[in-house]
Design a protein around this motif. Structure first.
Motif, mmCIF file in Angstrom:
data_model
loop_
_atom_site.group_PDB
_atom_site.id
_atom_site.type_symbol
_atom_site.label_atom_id
_atom_site.label_comp_id
_atom_site.label_asym_id
_atom_site.label_seq_id
_atom_site.Cartn_x
_atom_site.Cartn_y
_atom_site.Cartn_z
ATOM 1 N N ASP A 212 0.858 -1.188 0.000
ATOM 2 C CA ASP A 212 0.000 0.000 0.000
ATOM 3 C C ASP A 212 0.897 1.243 0.000
ATOM 4 O O ASP A 212 1.649 1.466 0.962
ATOM 5 C CB ASP A 212 -0.886 -0.049 1.256
ATOM 6 C CG ASP A 212 -1.730 1.201 1.398
ATOM 7 O OD1 ASP A 212 -1.686 2.065 0.484
ATOM 8 O OD2 ASP A 212 -2.435 1.314 2.409
ATOM 9 N N CYS A 227 -2.860 -4.446 -1.214
ATOM 10 C CA CYS A 227 -1.437 -4.795 -1.090
ATOM 11 C C CYS A 227 -1.154 -6.162 -1.699
ATOM 12 O O CYS A 227 -1.816 -7.147 -1.399
ATOM 13 C CB CYS A 227 -1.038 -4.787 0.378
ATOM 14 S SG CYS A 227 0.620 -5.417 0.629
ATOM 15 N N PHE A 230 -0.181 -8.937 0.736
ATOM 16 C CA PHE A 230 -1.339 -9.525 1.423
ATOM 17 C C PHE A 230 -1.988 -10.617 0.559
ATOM 18 O O PHE A 230 -2.410 -11.645 1.070
ATOM 19 C CB PHE A 230 -2.363 -8.430 1.770
ATOM 20 C CG PHE A 230 -3.466 -8.933 2.662
ATOM 21 C CD1 PHE A 230 -3.223 -9.212 4.004
ATOM 22 C CD2 PHE A 230 -4.738 -9.162 2.149
ATOM 23 C CE1 PHE A 230 -4.236 -9.698 4.836
ATOM 24 C CE2 PHE A 230 -5.759 -9.654 2.969
ATOM 25 C CZ PHE A 230 -5.496 -9.919 4.317
ATOM 26 N N CYS A 258 6.244 -7.802 7.778
ATOM 27 C CA CYS A 258 5.177 -8.512 7.080
ATOM 28 C C CYS A 258 5.734 -9.252 5.855
ATOM 29 O O CYS A 258 5.372 -10.396 5.580
ATOM 30 C CB CYS A 258 4.118 -7.495 6.670
ATOM 31 S SG CYS A 258 2.651 -8.229 5.985
HETATM 32 S S1 SF4 Z 1 1.805 -4.478 6.478
HETATM 33 FE FE1 SF4 Z 1 1.770 -6.188 5.072
HETATM 34 S S2 SF4 Z 1 -0.274 -6.239 4.252
HETATM 35 FE FE2 SF4 Z 1 0.011 -4.221 5.151
HETATM 36 S S3 SF4 Z 1 0.698 -2.907 3.463
HETATM 37 FE FE3 SF4 Z 1 2.517 -3.686 4.516
HETATM 38 S S4 SF4 Z 1 3.100 -5.530 3.396
HETATM 39 FE FE4 SF4 Z 1 0.979 -5.038 2.857
#
Ligand code: SF4
Length: 316
Positions: A212, A227, A230, A258
């Motif tokens: 994102d 994203c 995700f 993540c």
């Molecule tokens: S935290 Fe994970 S799911 Fe959220 S924008 Fe970052 S990479 Fe994507």
């Protein structure tokens, strides 16, 4: 499948997993479309290398050679003969209207296409009907080709004698996984994760993946639904998806952590495939034997069908 080299996650999710499950339900035939590859690549050395690479990825993904013959199109000469016969049953106007061809010409910025490229769906009809294929697992973009196959089968049956079924295209269950840049995953674009990539390479590649854009640092609330990482989590870390969503939306989870978590899950899912692939890479004689056996089985079926074609047409 056209032999374009080592396969990637998009192939696994979009095709191979489906093929593996279908082999217990149907008699499957897996064609290495090396003649088709000539439509865009004249380098036969490369096509050969790519064919073996692809075969090893099929085997690593779980295609069982005892259940499902795997073979090269160029080694079963009946494909070429049936292609020739079918080419008399379809007009050039019909082939020129093929939307998949129009898209390909646009995407590859081709000015002229060859006679063989125009006839690609006719060779594909021969590939399917030689084995009297009833179900063809395809991506949505290939449905127009299945329609041409059905038309050719109908025309042959009406003109001569019923020999061929009218096959159905079955859209693959899973949505395609996008590439690391959010576009269609493709080797030529360089946005892939290969099935044979090491955990380190997977982690390095996933670090570059699109997230994102509004989530710049940890603490910023994110929008997981837009994203790319995700979407990989939904496939490879499904049990943790609610927690990842919560962490992302609240800002508690940062993209660096993540992505690392995602890499670990992808690497874990690919570990058994990688292990099997290494086995086949170190046992080339076994790979050649699998190909020979597959070609023997395919040739037997193809010859039988051509016998019926010759009898129906009273030629050949
Ligand atoms: S935290 Fe994970 S799911 Fe959220 S924008 Fe970052 S990479 Fe994507």
């Amino acid at each position: 499948m056209r032999p374009t080299g080592k396969l990637h996650l998009g192939h696994l999710v979009g095709a191979l997993e489906n093929w593996v499950s279908l082999q217990h339900e149907y008699q499957n035939y897996h064609l290495i479309a090396d003649y088709h590859a000539l439509t865009t690549n004249p380098d036969t050395e490369e096509i050969h290398r790519n064919s073996i690479d692809m075969l090893m990825d099929w085997l690593a993904a779980g295609i069982d050679p005892k259940l499902s013959p795997m073979f090269r199109q160029s080694q079963i000469k009946e494909h070429s003969e049936l292609h020739l016969i079918f080419s008399m049953l379809v007009t050039t106007a019909r082939l020129e209207r093929n939307p998949t061809l129009k898209e390909q010409v646009r995407d590859l910025e081709m000015e002229n296409i060859s006679y063989g490229h125009l006839g690609y769906p006719v060779l594909q009809a021969a590939d399917i009907l030689l084995y009297k294929g009833e179900v063809v697992p395809v991506g949505e973009d290939q449905l127009p080709h299945i329609e041409i196959t059905r038309e050719i089968a109908r025309r042959f049956n009406a003109q001569y004698k019923k020999v061929f079924p009218e096959p159905e295209g079955r859209i693959t269950k899973f949505a395609r996984l996008p590439g690391l840049d959010g576009k269609r995953m493709s080797k030529s674009v360089g946005n892939t994760i290969l099935l044979s990539d090491s955990p380190e390479t997977i982690s390095k590649k996933l670090k570059t993946a699109l997230t994102d854009p509004q989530k710049v640092r940890k603490g910023d609330p994110g929008r997981p639904d837009i994203c790319l990482v995700f979407s990989y989590h939904t496939k490879f870390s499904s049990a943790e998806v609610p927690e990842i969503r919560k962490g992302c939306e609240s800002g508690k989870l940062g993209c660096v952590d993540c992505k690392l978590n995602c890499s670990n899950h992808v690497a874990e899912a690919l570990a058994p495939l990688r292990e099997k692939r290494v086995y086949f890479e170190t046992h080339p004689e076994e790979v050649s034997h699998i190909l020979e056996e597959g070609e023997l089985k395919a040739r037997t079926v193809a010859r039988h069908t051509m016998g019926e074609v010759h009898a129906a047409m009273r030629i050949g």
